[in-house]
Design an enzyme around this catalytic site. Structure first.
Site, PDB file in Angstrom:
ATOM      1  N   LYS A 147      13.588  -2.679 -13.262  1.00  0.00           N
ATOM      2  CA  LYS A 147      12.347  -2.564 -14.039  1.00  0.00           C
ATOM      3  C   LYS A 147      12.523  -1.540 -15.152  1.00  0.00           C
ATOM      4  O   LYS A 147      12.085  -1.746 -16.280  1.00  0.00           O
ATOM      5  CB  LYS A 147      11.174  -2.174 -13.117  1.00  0.00           C
ATOM      6  CG  LYS A 147      10.750  -3.314 -12.199  1.00  0.00           C
ATOM      7  CD  LYS A 147       9.739  -2.907 -11.122  1.00  0.00           C
ATOM      8  CE  LYS A 147       9.440  -4.112 -10.215  1.00  0.00           C
ATOM      9  NZ  LYS A 147       8.494  -3.834  -9.135  1.00  0.00           N
ATOM     10  N   GLN A 169       5.655   0.892  -6.171  1.00  0.00           N
ATOM     11  CA  GLN A 169       6.580  -0.060  -5.560  1.00  0.00           C
ATOM     12  C   GLN A 169       6.289  -0.190  -4.069  1.00  0.00           C
ATOM     13  O   GLN A 169       6.140   0.812  -3.365  1.00  0.00           O
ATOM     14  CB  GLN A 169       8.030   0.412  -5.800  1.00  0.00           C
ATOM     15  CG  GLN A 169       9.086  -0.577  -5.355  1.00  0.00           C
ATOM     16  CD  GLN A 169       9.095  -1.877  -6.149  1.00  0.00           C
ATOM     17  OE1 GLN A 169       8.727  -1.914  -7.322  1.00  0.00           O
ATOM     18  NE2 GLN A 169       9.496  -2.958  -5.519  1.00  0.00           N
ATOM     19  N   ASP A 188       0.550  -4.522 -12.074  1.00  0.00           N
ATOM     20  CA  ASP A 188       0.899  -5.423 -10.963  1.00  0.00           C
ATOM     21  C   ASP A 188      -0.222  -6.436 -10.705  1.00  0.00           C
ATOM     22  O   ASP A 188      -0.003  -7.461 -10.058  1.00  0.00           O
ATOM     23  CB  ASP A 188       1.063  -4.596  -9.676  1.00  0.00           C
ATOM     24  CG  ASP A 188       2.504  -4.472  -9.210  1.00  0.00           C
ATOM     25  OD1 ASP A 188       3.327  -5.314  -9.591  1.00  0.00           O
ATOM     26  OD2 ASP A 188       2.779  -3.523  -8.458  1.00  0.00           O
TER      27      ASP A 188
END
Ligand code: GUN
Length: 291
Positions: free
Chosen positions: A53, A97, A120
């Site tokens: 990422k 995460q 997200d």
């Protein structure tokens, strides 16, 4: 025999498109998009994902920062860091995460990320907007799946779409996005009776269960489109998807490989969402509609 849907090539296109968008935003006096990825503990897969990422963000001109916290971090400590990131105007996207260590409740944490920075798409406000068909941030993997189907010009209206897996991250949101495109959507899961016969009806199959090659090749209807979200490592070290690829490819008209299918698209769509967050912040508030 099916054509391969190349996620690696398409993801590179999306990243380049985001890079051009970042340059245009900065050129017009806007901010450089900033993404902070919070990783707690030492999950080896998370370490690899977060590195990917960061590298991809930097390649597109996004300022990416990783906040790596110890395995022993408390829920309160993590919430305090999120409050700090929520208040920081240089941070447009915040991603925690998953998985988190067991002392931390992920629902409490995900609820704390500012909905305007929730790249997200996991905050309940953003899930609600998605359900209503006016998504602010589409969750990255389902967003990537839709972008792949669009790139391949798959017409979804009236088609039978079968989603195998009902996770909050992939199964549920991808089903909603397929429904928004007027597919007839069935969501299957571990209690589904006669999974094979449901999958055999599908014009489009999206497999997201996390079990190696669970969807057998002979379940695939001739000419179906097969999107495999699974990434499973076998004891031999080989990576396989949730679909029995070699046999499914013989029947499908289009199929995504593993690796090199949906995986790279997930990161590309994270960059897309981060650019959208920065654009919205610059325009004076979060937008409801992305694409
Ligand atoms: N862990 C596995 N997939 C994801 C994802 O899409 N987002 C986050 N934040 N963590 C993950």
């Amino acid at each position: 025999m099916g054509e391969i849907l190349d996620g690696k090539a398409l993801a590179a296109e999306v990243r380049a498109e985001v890079g051009r968008g970042v340059a245009a935003l900065v050129e017009s006096g806007g901010p450089r998009p900033g993404l902070t990825v919070v990783r707690v503990g030492n999950d080896p897969a998370s370490e690899v994902y977060v590195r990917g990422k960061r590298t991809a963000s930097e390649g597109a001109g996004i300022a990416a920062v990783e906040r790596h916290l110890p395995e022993t971090t408390t829920e309160g400590e993590l919430l305090a860091i999120l409050d700090e990131l929520n208040a920081d105007p240089a941070v447009h996207g915040v991603l925690v995460q998953l998985p988190l260590p067991e002392q931390i409740r992920s629902t409490v944490v995900l609820d704390r990320v500012s909905p305007a920075k929730d790249v997200d798409g996991f905050h309940p406000d953003n899930v609600g907007l998605l359900v209503q068909g006016r998504a602010r941030f589409k969750p990255c993997t389902p967003h990537g799946v839709m972008r792949m189907l669009d790139a391949a010009k798959v017409d979804l209206a009236g088609k039978e779409a079968v989603v195998v897996g009902r996770s909050e991250i992939v199964g549920k949101p991808v089903a909603l996005l397929l429904l928004e495109r007027h597919a007839t959507v069935t969501i299957c899961h571990s209690r589904t009776r006669d999974l094979a016969s449901v999958v055999r009806r599908a014009d489009v199959v999206v497999a997201a269960v996390g079990r190696p090659e669970m969807v057998r090749g002979d379940w695939i209807r001739d000419g179906a489109v097969v999107v495999d979200v699974g990434i499973n490592r076998l004891p031999t070290g080989k990576l396989v998807g949730d679909v029995e690829f070699a046999a499914a490819k013989e029947r499908a008209s289009l199929i995504t490989p593993v690796p090199g299918g949906v995986g790279p698209m997930t990161i590309a769509m994270l960059l897309f969402n981060t650019l959208e967050a920065a654009r919205a912040a610059h325009a004076g508030g979060p937008s409801e509609k992305t694409r």
